[in-house]
Write a protein that holds these residues in place. Sequence first.
Motif, short mmCIF file in Angstrom:
data_model
loop_
_atom_site.label_atom_id
_atom_site.label_comp_id
_atom_site.label_asym_id
_atom_site.label_seq_id
_atom_site.Cartn_x
_atom_site.Cartn_y
_atom_site.Cartn_z
N CYS A 28 0.87 -1.18 0.00
CA CYS A 28 0.00 0.00 0.00
C CYS A 28 0.90 1.23 0.00
O CYS A 28 1.79 1.38 0.85
N LEU A 81 -4.90 -1.87 6.62
CA LEU A 81 -5.47 -2.82 5.67
C LEU A 81 -6.83 -3.28 6.16
O LEU A 81 -7.00 -3.61 7.35
N LYS A 90 -10.33 -5.83 5.24
CA LYS A 90 -10.96 -6.92 4.48
C LYS A 90 -12.45 -6.87 4.77
O LYS A 90 -12.87 -7.02 5.92
N VAL A 137 -7.73 -5.21 9.44
CA VAL A 137 -6.85 -6.38 9.57
C VAL A 137 -5.62 -6.03 10.38
O VAL A 137 -5.30 -6.68 11.38
N LEU A 169 0.27 -11.74 4.50
CA LEU A 169 -0.92 -12.53 4.81
C LEU A 169 -0.67 -13.99 4.49
O LEU A 169 0.19 -14.32 3.70
N ASP A 228 -10.62 -16.10 3.36
CA ASP A 228 -9.55 -15.12 3.11
C ASP A 228 -9.60 -14.57 1.69
O ASP A 228 -8.70 -13.82 1.29
N GLU A 287 -12.69 -9.02 -0.27
CA GLU A 287 -12.21 -7.79 -0.88
C GLU A 287 -11.28 -7.07 0.09
O GLU A 287 -11.61 -6.85 1.25
N TYR A 288 -10.10 -6.71 -0.40
CA TYR A 288 -9.11 -5.99 0.41
C TYR A 288 -8.97 -4.55 -0.08
O TYR A 288 -8.99 -4.29 -1.29
N LYS A 289 -8.83 -3.62 0.88
CA LYS A 289 -8.53 -2.22 0.61
C LYS A 289 -7.54 -1.73 1.67
O LYS A 289 -7.40 -2.33 2.73
N CYS A 290 -6.88 -0.62 1.37
CA CYS A 290 -6.05 -0.01 2.39
C CYS A 290 -6.38 1.48 2.49
O CYS A 290 -6.91 2.08 1.54
N SER A 296 -9.57 -1.64 -4.67
CA SER A 296 -9.85 -2.92 -4.01
C SER A 296 -9.19 -4.07 -4.77
O SER A 296 -9.00 -3.99 -5.98
N ASN A 355 -9.04 -8.56 -4.97
CA ASN A 355 -9.62 -9.84 -4.59
C ASN A 355 -8.69 -10.96 -5.03
O ASN A 355 -8.26 -10.99 -6.18
#
Length: 233
Positions: free
Chosen positions: A29, A42, A44, A49, A64, A71, A74-77, A92, A94
């Motif tokens: 990030c 981070l 999810k 997280v 991770l 797991d 969708e991930y974002k920071c 985002s 995935n």
Amino acid sequence: FPDMLSNPRLIPVRGTLNVVMNQNVSLSCHSDSGSPPVRYTLFKHSQKVTTLFRPDLTPGLFNLTINSASDMGEYKCKAENNSTGGGKYSNSLNFTLKEPISRPVLSSPTSQAKKGQNVTLSCLSENGSLPITYTFFKGRQSISTPVKMQKREAAVIFLFINSSSDFGIYKCRAENSFHNNTKYSNSFNFTLAEERSHSQALIISLGLILLLFVIGFALAIPFFIIPSYKASE
């Protein structure tokens, strides 16, 4: 006054989002501009997280481990500094779970066919990450173009039984993006219904002839054989 951060970019360190179970992955990030120090968080599915602090504008690296299908969300920071505002959010990401396919099953609604009949063959792998590509074979020769299925559904082909040469051994092949993962199905062959019915009719006819012979012989004993034997005495 500190400069406001630019929107951070969230990217996989190794450039791929295709993962296998129990794989370690890293996400970077990074905000290109703004006043440090920077706090990277981070998320999810909007749940926090972990958080990292950077004294300068170097990327925040999140390590991770993909332990389960949960797991795959969708991930974002989010990047924050001492400027006013609630921080800036990234794009985002995935992950796609790569799972080896199971051996496909080749089947048909009927195991018997006549010449001039249309039949179908279905090929399905119950497990394995999508999409799955299926190819049908007769012997070692491909009889279909590859069929890519995006859903957990069987690939189906339609065949026309035109001659006795169409009664060979059929198989199908399944493959997906998992490295070196190709599986072949069970063998399947149609039975020629006409030949089977003729053989059954022949057996029945021979059985009836034998039965009539036995009955005739049994009836002949009291009426012909016994009287002729007494007459000879």
